[in-house]
Design an enzyme around this catalytic site. Structure first.
Site, PDB file in Angstrom:
ATOM      1  CE1 TYR A   1       0.008   2.622   8.459  1.00 44.53           C
ATOM      2  CE2 TYR A   1      -1.155   4.335   9.658  1.00 44.53           C
ATOM      3  CZ  TYR A   1      -1.052   3.505   8.566  1.00 44.53           C
ATOM      4  OH  TYR A   1      -1.989   3.564   7.575  1.00 44.53           O
TER       5      TYR A   1
ATOM      6  CG  HIS B   1      -7.152   2.562   5.361  1.00 46.47           C
ATOM      7  ND1 HIS B   1      -7.344   1.270   4.916  1.00 46.47           N
ATOM      8  CD2 HIS B   1      -8.345   2.980   5.843  1.00 46.47           C
ATOM      9  CE1 HIS B   1      -8.613   0.934   5.132  1.00 46.47           C
ATOM     10  NE2 HIS B   1      -9.236   1.951   5.675  1.00 46.47           N
TER      11      HIS B   1
ATOM     12  NE  ARG C   1      -2.297   1.918   3.095  1.00 43.97           N
ATOM     13  CZ  ARG C   1      -2.293   1.928   4.431  1.00 43.97           C
ATOM     14  NH1 ARG C   1      -2.954   1.025   5.107  1.00 43.97           N
ATOM     15  NH2 ARG C   1      -1.623   2.859   5.095  1.00 43.97           N
TER      16      ARG C   1
HETATM   17  C1  LIG Z   1     -16.085  -6.003  10.103  1.00 43.35           C
HETATM   18  C2  LIG Z   1     -15.239  -4.789  10.090  1.00 43.35           C
HETATM   19  N1  LIG Z   1     -14.339  -4.587  11.080  1.00 43.35           N
HETATM   20  C3  LIG Z   1     -13.564  -3.483  11.082  1.00 43.35           C
HETATM   21  C4  LIG Z   1     -13.677  -2.547  10.092  1.00 43.35           C
HETATM   22  C5  LIG Z   1     -12.804  -1.307  10.092  1.00 43.35           C
HETATM   23  N2  LIG Z   1     -11.818  -1.380   8.996  1.00 43.35           N
HETATM   24  C6  LIG Z   1     -11.993  -0.691   7.855  1.00 43.35           C
HETATM   25  S1  LIG Z   1     -10.757  -0.977   6.760  1.00 43.35           S
HETATM   26  C7  LIG Z   1      -9.981  -2.050   7.786  1.00 43.35           C
HETATM   27  C8  LIG Z   1      -8.694  -2.719   7.385  1.00 43.35           C
HETATM   28  C9  LIG Z   1      -8.851  -3.815   6.388  1.00 43.35           C
HETATM   29  O1  LIG Z   1      -7.611  -4.211   5.903  1.00 43.35           O
HETATM   30  P1  LIG Z   1      -7.459  -5.204   4.693  1.00 43.35           P
HETATM   31  O2  LIG Z   1      -8.424  -6.320   4.815  1.00 43.35           O
HETATM   32  O3  LIG Z   1      -6.025  -5.556   4.607  1.00 43.35           O
HETATM   33  O4  LIG Z   1      -7.919  -4.351   3.417  1.00 43.35           O
HETATM   34  P2  LIG Z   1      -7.222  -3.047   2.778  1.00 43.35           P
HETATM   35  O5  LIG Z   1      -7.894  -1.866   3.421  1.00 43.35           O
HETATM   36  O6  LIG Z   1      -5.767  -3.086   3.062  1.00 43.35           O
HETATM   37  O7  LIG Z   1      -7.518  -3.130   1.323  1.00 43.35           O
HETATM   38  C10 LIG Z   1     -10.692  -2.156   9.004  1.00 43.35           C
HETATM   39  C11 LIG Z   1     -10.256  -2.998  10.132  1.00 43.35           C
HETATM   40  C12 LIG Z   1     -14.637  -2.790   9.084  1.00 43.35           C
HETATM   41  N3  LIG Z   1     -14.811  -1.941   8.047  1.00 43.35           N
HETATM   42  N4  LIG Z   1     -15.402  -3.912   9.104  1.00 43.35           N
END
Ligand SMILES: Cc1ncc(C[n+]2csc(CCOP(=O)(O)OP(=O)(O)O)c2C)c(N)n1
Ligand SMILES: [Mg+2]
Length: 345
Positions: free
Chosen positions: A258, A249, A245
């Site tokens: 971080y 985010h 990435r």
């Molecule tokens: C069920 C749930 N838990 C927590 C969140 C908060 N949240 C939003 S994005 C994220 C990180 C997800 O990371 P990843 O699966 O690696 O996807 P990326 O954003 O890196 O594409 C979190 C924990 C959420 N949207 N849904």
């Protein structure tokens, strides 16, 4: 880890069977379309024209490469990171921009594009994709489904349920994991003790493939094989596309507290659209004029898209509640009147 694109120096370029100049250029156009959508969206966010936005800079090769391996009739289940994947199916940019504006013009009918709703809750669309694929199989419909999710999603219960079900039922689905090595501020090392995410597939009885997520041709080839397996009745494939990435985010995130900025800089220099562009220039498929024309075309599309999204009349605030209650609470009319008063409507 599978790769096709070389580095123009010590690592030789490969090629993919069955892709001629027209297909290679169509793939380039798709990459530029996604890149332009993403870069313009960050600007529109800063100008207050769209809401919080999940940036997908350097994720384009995973999205364009995998979708290129699908047929139009196959269904895509995107997460917020693939919000603009519908553009690859001809969905208007204004629709996606409206989604990010929180406007009902951004609600599309999945049937129209073969693209399910953008899923924000992590991994909850994995069982949807698996169920859809299994349903197609039961109806002797040879469609396949693809679910996009991140590295963090592989720690979720919904992913486990979906992957288990897909393996057992031999659902014609591709579980496509964008391993960008971060789940907001959680690094991959804190996400799993597994050596690779593809290793997780073994536990579900599913083949696991690792591919360079910045190499659009390797992504295409790996997905094409997974689609062929699924269509032949041989069940699901888990694809781990390894990337990094190289942006926050989302527009509400400050990664400077971080992330290692030098690593990000390194990744940005090796970003996926430039890698493919240089490959096509090296192999003589693309010319500098074509590069410019493709970028201009994508910019025009975005200009028209934001103008169209902004021309939408304001949404009726009552829509927020329309499908929320089977039996609306007695205070609903009063609450709605107050909301309308606050909004000045
Ligand atoms: C069920 C749930 N838990 C927590 C969140 C908060 N949240 C939003 S994005 C994220 C990180 C997800 O990371 P990843 O699966 O690696 O996807 P990326 O954003 O890196 O594409 C979190 C924990 C959420 N949207 N849904
Ligand atoms: Mg991630």
């Amino acid at each position: 880890m599978r790769r096709v694109i070389g580095d123009g120096d010590a690592v030789a370029d490969g090629e993919v069977d069955g892709l001629g100049p027209d297909e290679l250029l169509a793939l380039y156009r798709n990459l530029v379309l996604l890149r332009t959508y993403d870069e313009r969206s960050v600007v529109y966010h800063r100008q207050g024209r769209i809401g919080t936005y999940a940036i997908f800079w350097n994720h384009e090769a995973m999205q364009a490469g995998s979708v290129f391996a699908l047929e139009e009739r196959d269904w895509i289940f995107p997460s917020y990171r693939e919000s603009a994947v519908g553009l690859l199916r001809g969905m208007p940019a204004s629709t996606v921009l409206s989604w990010w504006r929180g406007h009902p013009a951004g609600w599309w009918n999945p049937e129209d594009w073969g693209v399910a709703s953008v899923c924000v809750p992590i991994a909850t669309h994995v069982p949807h994709a698996v169920g859809y694929a299994w349903g197609c199989r039961m109806k002797d419909d040879d469609r396949v489904a693809i679910a996009f999710f991140g590295d963090g999603a592989t720690s979720e219960g919904a992913f486990h349920e979906g992957a288990t079900f897909a393996g057992v039922m031999k659902a014609p689905v591709i579980l496509f994991c964008n391993n960008n090595q971060w789940a907001i501020s959680t690094p991959l090392a804190a996400q799993t003790a597994a050596p690779t995410l593809a290793d997780k597939a073994i536990g579900y009885g599913i083949p696991g493939v690792r591919v360079d997520g910045g190499d659009v041709l390797a992504v295409y080839e790996a997905t094409r094989e997974a689609v062929a397996r699924a269509r032949a009745g041989d069940g699901p494939t888990f694809i781990e596309a390894v990337t990094y990435r190289a942006a926050p985010h989302a527009t509400a995130d400050d990664p400077s507290i971080y992330v290692d900025p030098e690593r990000v800089e390194e990744e940005r220099e090796n970003e996926c659209v430039g890698r493919y562009e240089r490959y096509l220039l090296r192999t003589g498929v693309l010319t500098e004029e074509h590069v410019e024309a493709t970028k201009q075309e994508a910019l025009e599309l975005m200009r028209a898209g934001i103008a169209e999204a902004e021309a939408e009349p304001p949404a009726d605030p009552a829509l927020v509640f329309e499908h929320a209650y089977a039996d609306p609470p007695p205070s609903l009319a009063e609450d709605l009147a107050e909301l309308q008063r606050i909004l000045g409507g």
